[in-house]
Write a protein that holds these residues in place. Structure first.
Motif, PDB file in Angstrom:
ATOM      1  N   ILE A   1     -12.451   2.349  -5.420  1.00 31.00           N
ATOM      2  CA  ILE A   1     -12.267   3.457  -4.480  1.00 31.00           C
ATOM      3  C   ILE A   1     -11.831   4.730  -5.202  1.00 31.00           C
ATOM      4  O   ILE A   1     -12.172   5.840  -4.779  1.00 31.00           O
ATOM      5  N   LYS A   2     -11.123   4.580  -6.321  1.00 29.93           N
ATOM      6  CA  LYS A   2     -10.746   5.782  -7.078  1.00 29.93           C
ATOM      7  C   LYS A   2     -11.984   6.456  -7.662  1.00 29.93           C
ATOM      8  O   LYS A   2     -12.066   7.683  -7.720  1.00 29.93           O
ATOM      9  N   SER A   3     -12.944   5.638  -8.077  1.00 26.01           N
ATOM     10  CA  SER A   3     -14.172   6.215  -8.643  1.00 26.01           C
ATOM     11  C   SER A   3     -14.975   6.963  -7.580  1.00 26.01           C
ATOM     12  O   SER A   3     -15.704   7.887  -7.881  1.00 26.01           O
TER      13      SER A   3
ATOM     14  N   VAL B   1       0.865  -1.183   0.000  1.00 25.55           N
ATOM     15  CA  VAL B   1       0.000   0.000   0.000  1.00 25.55           C
ATOM     16  C   VAL B   1       0.900   1.231   0.000  1.00 25.55           C
ATOM     17  O   VAL B   1       1.606   1.497   0.974  1.00 25.55           O
ATOM     18  N   ASP B   2       0.923   1.966  -1.102  1.00 27.96           N
ATOM     19  CA  ASP B   2       1.768   3.151  -1.253  1.00 27.96           C
ATOM     20  C   ASP B   2       1.013   4.364  -0.710  1.00 27.96           C
ATOM     21  O   ASP B   2       0.052   4.830  -1.314  1.00 27.96           O
ATOM     22  N   TYR B   3       1.465   4.872   0.446  1.00 25.88           N
ATOM     23  CA  TYR B   3       0.756   5.989   1.084  1.00 25.88           C
ATOM     24  C   TYR B   3       0.720   7.228   0.191  1.00 25.88           C
ATOM     25  O   TYR B   3      -0.292   7.923   0.119  1.00 25.88           O
ATOM     26  N   SER B   4       1.835   7.525  -0.492  1.00 28.58           N
ATOM     27  CA  SER B   4       1.904   8.730  -1.311  1.00 28.58           C
ATOM     28  C   SER B   4       0.851   8.703  -2.417  1.00 28.58           C
ATOM     29  O   SER B   4       0.103   9.667  -2.597  1.00 28.58           O
ATOM     30  N   SER B   5       0.778   7.590  -3.147  1.00 34.24           N
ATOM     31  CA  SER B   5      -0.207   7.473  -4.233  1.00 34.24           C
ATOM     32  C   SER B   5      -1.630   7.501  -3.688  1.00 34.24           C
ATOM     33  O   SER B   5      -2.524   8.109  -4.273  1.00 34.24           O
ATOM     34  N   LEU B   6      -1.835   6.830  -2.546  1.00 31.29           N
ATOM     35  CA  LEU B   6      -3.165   6.773  -1.944  1.00 31.29           C
ATOM     36  C   LEU B   6      -3.633   8.159  -1.522  1.00 31.29           C
ATOM     37  O   LEU B   6      -4.771   8.557  -1.786  1.00 31.29           O
ATOM     38  N   HIS B   7      -2.729   8.920  -0.905  1.00 24.21           N
ATOM     39  CA  HIS B   7      -3.105  10.256  -0.451  1.00 24.21           C
ATOM     40  C   HIS B   7      -3.380  11.213  -1.604  1.00 24.21           C
ATOM     41  O   HIS B   7      -4.178  12.128  -1.487  1.00 24.21           O
ATOM     42  N   LYS B   8      -2.707  10.987  -2.749  1.00 24.67           N
ATOM     43  CA  LYS B   8      -2.900  11.882  -3.894  1.00 24.67           C
ATOM     44  C   LYS B   8      -4.338  11.870  -4.372  1.00 24.67           C
ATOM     45  O   LYS B   8      -4.947  12.916  -4.589  1.00 24.67           O
ATOM     46  N   PHE B   9      -4.895  10.655  -4.565  1.00 29.84           N
ATOM     47  CA  PHE B   9      -6.261  10.657  -5.092  1.00 29.84           C
ATOM     48  C   PHE B   9      -7.314  10.773  -3.991  1.00 29.84           C
ATOM     49  O   PHE B   9      -8.471  11.036  -4.272  1.00 29.84           O
ATOM     50  N   LEU B  10      -6.883  10.618  -2.708  1.00 29.19           N
ATOM     51  CA  LEU B  10      -7.819  10.894  -1.620  1.00 29.19           C
ATOM     52  C   LEU B  10      -7.888  12.388  -1.315  1.00 29.19           C
ATOM     53  O   LEU B  10      -8.812  12.848  -0.656  1.00 29.19           O
ATOM     54  N   GLY B  11      -6.845  13.118  -1.774  1.00 31.85           N
ATOM     55  CA  GLY B  11      -6.821  14.559  -1.536  1.00 31.85           C
ATOM     56  C   GLY B  11      -6.354  14.928  -0.147  1.00 31.85           C
ATOM     57  O   GLY B  11      -6.597  16.040   0.324  1.00 31.85           O
ATOM     58  N   LEU B  12      -5.629  14.021   0.529  1.00 36.26           N
ATOM     59  CA  LEU B  12      -5.125  14.301   1.870  1.00 36.26           C
ATOM     60  C   LEU B  12      -3.775  15.006   1.774  1.00 36.26           C
ATOM     61  O   LEU B  12      -2.982  14.717   0.890  1.00 36.26           O
TER      62      LEU B  12
END
Length: 418
Positions: free
Chosen positions: A90-92, A18-29
């Protein structure tokens, strides 16, 4: 599309990173802390895809590893597909950018494909560009759909009945390359290294199919040649960006993302009123603008307009003579045209303005106050793009790899808004 969840096969099981950086990018955190949202998403991932396995968590500063202890090679394919579908879902939901996206799956897995493997025995520092040219030469001279495997091997699918040469020799970009048959074998879909080779091979096959049907192909984007909307100033072409996804069980998916190309109806030479002086005066305002080359569809970034005419020799050649060596018809080019210097993938190129058309951005269109018909098309609903996606798929048809032939099911299981 940047992946937040990456799956890999290990000797002790299957790992999901689970890549936190990529996850936060599309979550907008805004920070990289493990907050409640990320923990919830990881818990749902485990429940959706990893529940049947013994999951061992390892938490780092920038990532989390979920090791499915004892998972097998067969489990890897199942987990990979499930994680891929979970990430898309989840991206959608979380992405702030809304964009229609279609995925078509192959009608069967690629399980019966053998590849001839040739090693480059000539000791040269072969760049990917040289290897790309080599593959095109193999296709041209021998009829095989070839692709590089690393920096020292080339592969192509075979049917098993042809007689293969033990050695092949080519001159590529001034380099004399000798290829020796290393053997015939299937490629491993579970190996990211070999799966990426198959992916590039399928990209190459799709490009060939689309070009044969008259599409304008630029990298992994393809457009219908006829404009779908025209006004007195602009023309709009519809198309798709395509990407092949290769799963470890041999199933292949084709992802299509709608694209529109909006360009000037006039060439850059016509926009200047066919005036040498006027085009020189436009040099500053043209700096940084994107323009399409008419003879191959490539997009360049304009750097400047030089006070040199296209028939004048600079560094041993004129623009007209360069066009001649490439087989580009130059009869419609005026000798009065100045040279336009542009950037193409980091390389300076010199072009005739009558071979260029400006590409317009949405900001340009607002300034130009384009017609409502153009605006309406650029905001087409997903249902209209789905019909175009099916037409695009029909143009690709079936792809032959050696003795295997695959097609794509024309009803996408996923029509997403990302």
């Amino acid at each position: 599309m940047e992946r937040a969840f990456k799956v890999s096969l290990r000797s002790d099981g299957v790992a999901v990173i689970v890549d936190y950086s990529s996850l936060h990018k599309f979550l907008g955190l805004k920070d990289l802390r493990i907050d409640d949202v990320v923990e919830t998403l990881v818990s749902k991932l485990i429940d959706s895809c990893l529940k049947r396995y013994q999951v061992i968590k390892h938490q780092g500063a920038l990532y989390m590893e979920l090791l499915c202890k004892g998972a097998t090679k067969h489990d890897y394919g199942i987990i990979e597909r499930c994680v891929d579908e979970y990430e898309r879902s989840i991206k959608s939901k979380f992405s702030s950018r809304r964009h229609v996206f279609f995925t078509f799956f192959s009608d069967k897995p690629l399980l019966d494909v053998d590849f001839a493997v040739y090693s480059i025995t000539t000791h040269v520092a072969s760049s990917y560009e040289v290897l790309g040219r080599l593959c095109r030469l193999i296709s041209k001279e021998y009829g095989y759909l070839a692709e590089r495997l690393g920096r020292d091997k080339v592969v192509f699918p075979v049917s098993g009945v042809e007689e293969l040469p033990e050695k092949m020799r080519f001159n590529v970009a001034g380099l004399d390359l000798e290829l020796t048959l290393h053997g015939i074998k299937p490629l491993n879909f579970s190996s990211a290294y070999e799966a990426n080779c198959i992916k590039r091979l399928l990209h190459r096959a799709i490009k060939i199919k689309l070009k044969s049907k008259g599409f304008i192909v630029k990298g992994l984007q393809a457009y219908w040649s006829n404009p779908v909307v025209e006004s007195d100033k602009i023309e709009v072409r519809r198309g798709f960006e395509f990407n092949v996804i290769v799963f470890s069980d041999g199933v292949v998916a084709l992802a299509l993302s709608p694209k529109s190309e909006v360009s000037s109806k006039l060439t850059l030479w016509e926009e200047s009123g066919k005036s040498y002086e006027s085009l020189l005066k436009m040099s500053r305002e043209l700096h940084g603008r994107a323009a399409k080359r008419l003879y191959d569809g490539a997009i360049i970034r304009i750097l400047r307009v030089e006070p040199i005419r296209v028939h004048e020799i600079v560094s041993g050649a004129s623009v007209l003579s360069i066009y001649g060596t490439r087989g580009i018809l130059s009869g419609q080019i005026s000798v009065e045209e100045p040279v336009v210097v542009g950037d193409l993938k980091g390389e300076e190129v010199r072009e005739a303005p009558s071979m260029l058309k400006l590409i317009y951005t949405l900001k340009d269109l607002k300034r130009m106050k384009v017609t409502s018909e153009v605006v309406k098309f650029l905001h087409s609903p997903p249902q209209l793009w789905l019909k175009s996606a099916k037409d695009f798929l029909k143009s690709i048809g079936h792809i032959e790899l050696g003795r295997e032939t695959i097609g794509f099911i024309d009803e996408p299981p996923e029509v997403e808004l990302l």
